[in-house]
Design a protein around this motif. Sequence first.
Motif, PDB file in Angstrom:
ATOM      1  N   UNK A 294      21.384  17.678  -2.122  1.00 51.07           N
ATOM      2  CA  UNK A 294      21.503  18.968  -1.585  1.00 51.07           C
ATOM      3  C   UNK A 294      21.318  19.587  -0.094  1.00 51.07           C
ATOM      4  N   UNK A 295      21.125  18.117   0.569  1.00 44.31           N
ATOM      5  CA  UNK A 295      20.807  18.274   2.124  1.00 44.31           C
ATOM      6  C   UNK A 295      19.744  19.359   2.456  1.00 44.31           C
ATOM      7  N   UNK A 296      18.802  19.272   1.755  1.00 47.03           N
ATOM      8  CA  UNK A 296      17.529  19.939   1.982  1.00 47.03           C
ATOM      9  C   UNK A 296      16.443  19.110   2.744  1.00 47.03           C
ATOM     10  N   UNK A 297      15.924  19.709   3.755  1.00 50.36           N
ATOM     11  CA  UNK A 297      14.736  19.018   4.679  1.00 50.36           C
ATOM     12  C   UNK A 297      13.476  18.933   3.707  1.00 50.36           C
ATOM     13  N   UNK A 298      13.014  17.786   3.779  1.00 55.18           N
ATOM     14  CA  UNK A 298      11.707  17.663   2.948  1.00 55.18           C
ATOM     15  C   UNK A 298      11.020  16.245   3.635  1.00 55.18           C
ATOM     16  N   UNK A 299       9.746  16.304   3.140  1.00 51.88           N
ATOM     17  CA  UNK A 299       9.049  15.135   3.368  1.00 51.88           C
ATOM     18  C   UNK A 299       8.286  14.782   2.180  1.00 51.88           C
ATOM     19  N   UNK A 300       8.324  13.524   1.893  1.00 53.07           N
ATOM     20  CA  UNK A 300       7.449  12.676   0.822  1.00 53.07           C
ATOM     21  C   UNK A 300       6.509  11.714   1.570  1.00 53.07           C
ATOM     22  N   UNK A 301       5.252  11.845   1.494  1.00 55.88           N
ATOM     23  CA  UNK A 301       4.286  11.333   2.454  1.00 55.88           C
ATOM     24  C   UNK A 301       3.060  10.778   1.580  1.00 55.88           C
ATOM     25  N   UNK A 302       2.649   9.613   2.277  1.00 55.23           N
ATOM     26  CA  UNK A 302       1.276   9.111   1.593  1.00 55.23           C
ATOM     27  C   UNK A 302       0.227   9.193   2.594  1.00 55.23           C
ATOM     28  N   UNK A 303      -0.900   9.657   2.146  1.00 56.02           N
ATOM     29  CA  UNK A 303      -2.121   9.954   3.242  1.00 56.02           C
ATOM     30  C   UNK A 303      -3.128   8.823   2.608  1.00 56.02           C
ATOM     31  N   UNK A 304      -3.649   7.868   3.884  1.00 58.74           N
ATOM     32  CA  UNK A 304      -4.511   6.869   3.366  1.00 58.74           C
ATOM     33  C   UNK A 304      -6.105   7.375   3.091  1.00 58.74           C
ATOM     34  N   UNK A 305      -6.258   8.743   3.236  1.00 64.10           N
ATOM     35  CA  UNK A 305      -7.792   9.027   2.970  1.00 64.10           C
ATOM     36  C   UNK A 305      -8.193   9.911   1.842  1.00 64.10           C
ATOM     37  N   UNK A 306      -7.238  10.568   1.182  1.00 62.75           N
ATOM     38  CA  UNK A 306      -7.584  11.205  -0.006  1.00 62.75           C
ATOM     39  C   UNK A 306      -7.804  10.183  -1.122  1.00 62.75           C
ATOM     40  N   UNK A 307      -9.133  10.005  -1.838  1.00 61.85           N
ATOM     41  CA  UNK A 307      -9.198   8.820  -2.651  1.00 61.85           C
ATOM     42  C   UNK A 307      -9.407   9.131  -3.955  1.00 61.85           C
ATOM     43  N   UNK A 308      -8.466   8.508  -4.997  1.00 57.75           N
ATOM     44  CA  UNK A 308      -8.877   8.569  -6.384  1.00 57.75           C
ATOM     45  C   UNK A 308      -9.500   7.219  -7.055  1.00 57.75           C
ATOM     46  N   UNK A 309     -10.460   7.285  -7.738  1.00 57.69           N
ATOM     47  CA  UNK A 309     -10.932   6.019  -8.296  1.00 57.69           C
ATOM     48  C   UNK A 309     -10.652   5.869  -9.562  1.00 57.69           C
ATOM     49  N   UNK A 310     -10.051   4.513  -9.917  1.00 57.42           N
ATOM     50  CA  UNK A 310      -9.863   4.310 -11.492  1.00 57.42           C
ATOM     51  C   UNK A 310     -10.402   3.072 -11.784  1.00 57.42           C
ATOM     52  N   UNK A 311     -10.377   2.769 -13.213  1.00 56.94           N
ATOM     53  CA  UNK A 311     -11.039   1.678 -13.782  1.00 56.94           C
ATOM     54  C   UNK A 311      -9.775   0.809 -13.906  1.00 56.94           C
ATOM     55  N   UNK A 312     -10.272  -0.527 -13.265  1.00 59.49           N
ATOM     56  CA  UNK A 312      -9.117  -1.773 -13.472  1.00 59.49           C
ATOM     57  C   UNK A 312      -9.223  -2.339 -14.632  1.00 59.49           C
ATOM     58  N   UNK A 313      -8.386  -3.026 -15.290  1.00 55.27           N
ATOM     59  CA  UNK A 313      -8.415  -3.975 -16.453  1.00 55.27           C
ATOM     60  C   UNK A 313      -9.302  -4.944 -16.110  1.00 55.27           C
ATOM     61  N   UNK A 314     -10.180  -5.550 -16.875  1.00 59.50           N
ATOM     62  CA  UNK A 314     -10.896  -6.789 -16.739  1.00 59.50           C
ATOM     63  C   UNK A 314     -10.583  -7.674 -17.393  1.00 59.50           C
ATOM     64  N   UNK A 315      -9.660  -7.755 -18.422  1.00 57.96           N
ATOM     65  CA  UNK A 315      -9.145  -8.839 -19.219  1.00 57.96           C
ATOM     66  C   UNK A 315      -7.733  -9.028 -18.960  1.00 57.96           C
ATOM     67  N   UNK A 316      -7.303 -10.471 -18.950  1.00 54.91           N
ATOM     68  CA  UNK A 316      -6.042 -10.985 -18.749  1.00 54.91           C
ATOM     69  C   UNK A 316      -4.874 -10.250 -19.686  1.00 54.91           C
ATOM     70  N   UNK A 317      -5.278 -10.025 -20.826  1.00 57.33           N
ATOM     71  CA  UNK A 317      -4.318  -9.466 -21.707  1.00 57.33           C
ATOM     72  C   UNK A 317      -3.892  -7.703 -21.332  1.00 57.33           C
ATOM     73  N   UNK A 318      -5.201  -7.281 -21.100  1.00 54.67           N
ATOM     74  CA  UNK A 318      -4.811  -5.806 -20.567  1.00 54.67           C
ATOM     75  C   UNK A 318      -4.099  -5.931 -19.168  1.00 54.67           C
ATOM     76  N   UNK A 319      -4.423  -6.665 -18.169  1.00 55.72           N
ATOM     77  CA  UNK A 319      -3.880  -6.720 -16.995  1.00 55.72           C
ATOM     78  C   UNK A 319      -2.368  -7.039 -16.977  1.00 55.72           C
ATOM     79  N   UNK A 320      -2.174  -8.053 -17.860  1.00 54.27           N
ATOM     80  CA  UNK A 320      -0.804  -8.352 -18.044  1.00 54.27           C
ATOM     81  C   UNK A 320       0.201  -7.369 -18.689  1.00 54.27           C
ATOM     82  N   UNK A 321      -0.457  -6.717 -19.900  1.00 53.54           N
ATOM     83  CA  UNK A 321       0.241  -5.716 -20.087  1.00 53.54           C
ATOM     84  C   UNK A 321       0.675  -4.396 -18.991  1.00 53.54           C
ATOM     85  N   UNK A 322      -0.261  -4.339 -18.178  1.00 55.54           N
ATOM     86  CA  UNK A 322      -0.097  -3.303 -17.169  1.00 55.54           C
ATOM     87  C   UNK A 322       0.950  -3.628 -16.296  1.00 55.54           C
ATOM     88  N   UNK A 323       0.920  -4.930 -15.612  1.00 52.48           N
ATOM     89  CA  UNK A 323       1.905  -5.483 -14.742  1.00 52.48           C
ATOM     90  C   UNK A 323       3.128  -5.558 -15.138  1.00 52.48           C
TER      91      UNK A 323
END
Lengths: 473, 259
Positions: A294-323
Amino acid sequence: MLAWDPGTLLLPVAEGFILAYFLLLQGSYLILLLISYVSVLRYRHAVACEHWRSIIQSPLTLPISIIAPAYNEERTIIESVRSLLSLEYPEFEVIVVNDGSRDATLLTLIEHFELTPIPVTIEYAIPCRPIRHVYRSSKYPRLVVLDKENGGKADALNAGIIMASHSLFCAIDADSLLEGNALLRITRLFLEQPDTVAVGGVIRIANGCRVERGQVTEVGLPGNPLAIFQSVEYLRAFLFGRVGWSALGALLIISGAFGVFRRQVVLDVGGYRHDTVGEDFELVVRMHRRLRDRKIRYRIVFLPDPVCWTEAPETLRTLGRQRNRWQRGLIDTLKIHRRMCLNPRYGRIGLLAMPYFVLIELLGPLIELSGYLFVIVGFCLNLINLPFLLLFLTLAILIGTVLSVASVVLDEIAYRWFPRLSQVLTLIVFGLAEHFGYRQLTVWWRVRAFLDYWRGNKSWGAMERKGFTRPRA
Amino acid sequence: MSVSFILSIIVVCLILIIGMIIFVILERLMLKLVSAYNQTRIAFFEDLVLQALFDLEGGQRLHAIARCVYARWRCGRPGLRRFDIWSLDRSLLETAAELRGSDRQILVAVFEDAGGLARELRNLRALWWHKRLAAVHKLRIMHSRRAVPDLIRALNDRNRTVRNAALRALGELGDERAFPFLLKALEDQTRWSTLWAAHSVLAAGPAIVPPMHERLTSLRDPQLRALYLCLVSLLGDPSATDQLFTGLQMLSERAHGLS
């Protein structure tokens, strides 16, 4: 007549291909790293003296709706919602979408926050499964809980977008914790540059951190080695991958765990898609596509300082599913938007970001696995010069380690999140160690994703959550 | 790819990795040293002065501190090292950001007399944009009205972040010399974010309302008129509500082809 010798014919071709791919891969990583260093430090300077209180106090600060889809999150939901309600921001609402949970998520919310159902008329501007009830809390007026039929994360987010009453919405995972000033930092860009349509923030791993009243009060390293590997990976992915692409104006991913969007733009492009497991990636690519069409001017940006904490998978099975799921999401999105690739109409997205994602992110695991097989077969057939191979592998590992260490150092220079030197050094050691086993595992999971995608697997796979716990004293 | 080429890249990588590890270790060590040094130097400044700067109570005490700090500076900064100046500078700024009214004026006077103003005005012309940005922020926090002409010049800075910071600093200073520039920024959407400019106008406080009324009389653009009226009403001018109502009625009539 010459005898056909596969060694003399195929080997140079394979060698040349591996070498060219290696140079392309490492070259692009190094360029992204350099760009990220410059942009993170520039950004740090720009916000170092920011007067956040003046933004909080201003009546013009943009109100925001936080949407947290929840499915079977009874163990973490209270902590997460409490964390959201205690955010430092002048005007916001928290919309928790119970996506037909089978456990006591809704009941826990109703009991803890004293929720009561309210009558509302719902206009479904984007597709989503029926919303059964809308609850409000008398104790916490900012909290809204939607109870809907199960339809997946994308569906739950769409329901949240429909019910959101503000012009900006923040999509987060219900099992994540936002840093107190994260919203303030992420919405600053919407004020300063009005053509901003979406901003992504950093996801950091909360395993090993001290969490009190829904806030991370002390940053620590996880006790589980698998989670430490992921800490290094996240640093690399966010601090130089996304920052670099954002600086190039070609950011394709805003993590589903933390991103802020202009509601109207997302409604205009049709909301999140239900038929993909990479709905966050797909939405951003679709936004690029539609806005450029649509030729609209826009920005999609990433900022390095607003932080969100998340729980990472700790088993190979769960991590494998996630990846596996991440890779399937990537395959699906790149397939849906394949016409954007190498299409000059989409500028840097079509000519730079999409080809990179196809070559490096999509085909990377296949090429890497082929490389391993090539080495094994070549070695068995005595076609490979062993000293040269070892030298080449050392080089690949060292370049990978340089990238990991550089991300850790960038984090150290710019944010210094880890209070102890020993934690930083541990990350550096894991940045080296990941090349011996962990990397190969992730390659295998991602390759298996191709097979699963081919078989039509669209499942998310169950994620095991422990909840935010206090680390050992 | 020759063996020697690979070997040379391996050496470069190793140097980079070891260099970065040493950098991290040294950086942490430096931080510890600086922190320890600052702890000992606090005694040098006399407990009373810095303690009170960090934990202020009452104007009398502030006057005493101001005189003390000022006197030390005027005496050619005996014994003051770079870190001390930096610490003092930071204390003044942090304290000033928390203060209002006459207390703030005292600290502003200390900052200006101690050479802080001249230094920051010089920094406004620095080569590096982040130095200019820091100067703008310090001048904003110190509410130094003598800096207004230089801040107005900074609105034309080649760096966007510096320009934005100058705009907001001028808003917070609330000096009438800056009002025409604030209103110009509000109207110039090609150069400024309207919301950001509106923040600055609001920060300027009720003193900006008369020039806004004056501008309203000649303003033709209905959207800008509505924005002006909204801001005037947010600034607490009761007459704005009536004007806003009339303006909205006019817009509505125009939309329905009534006029």
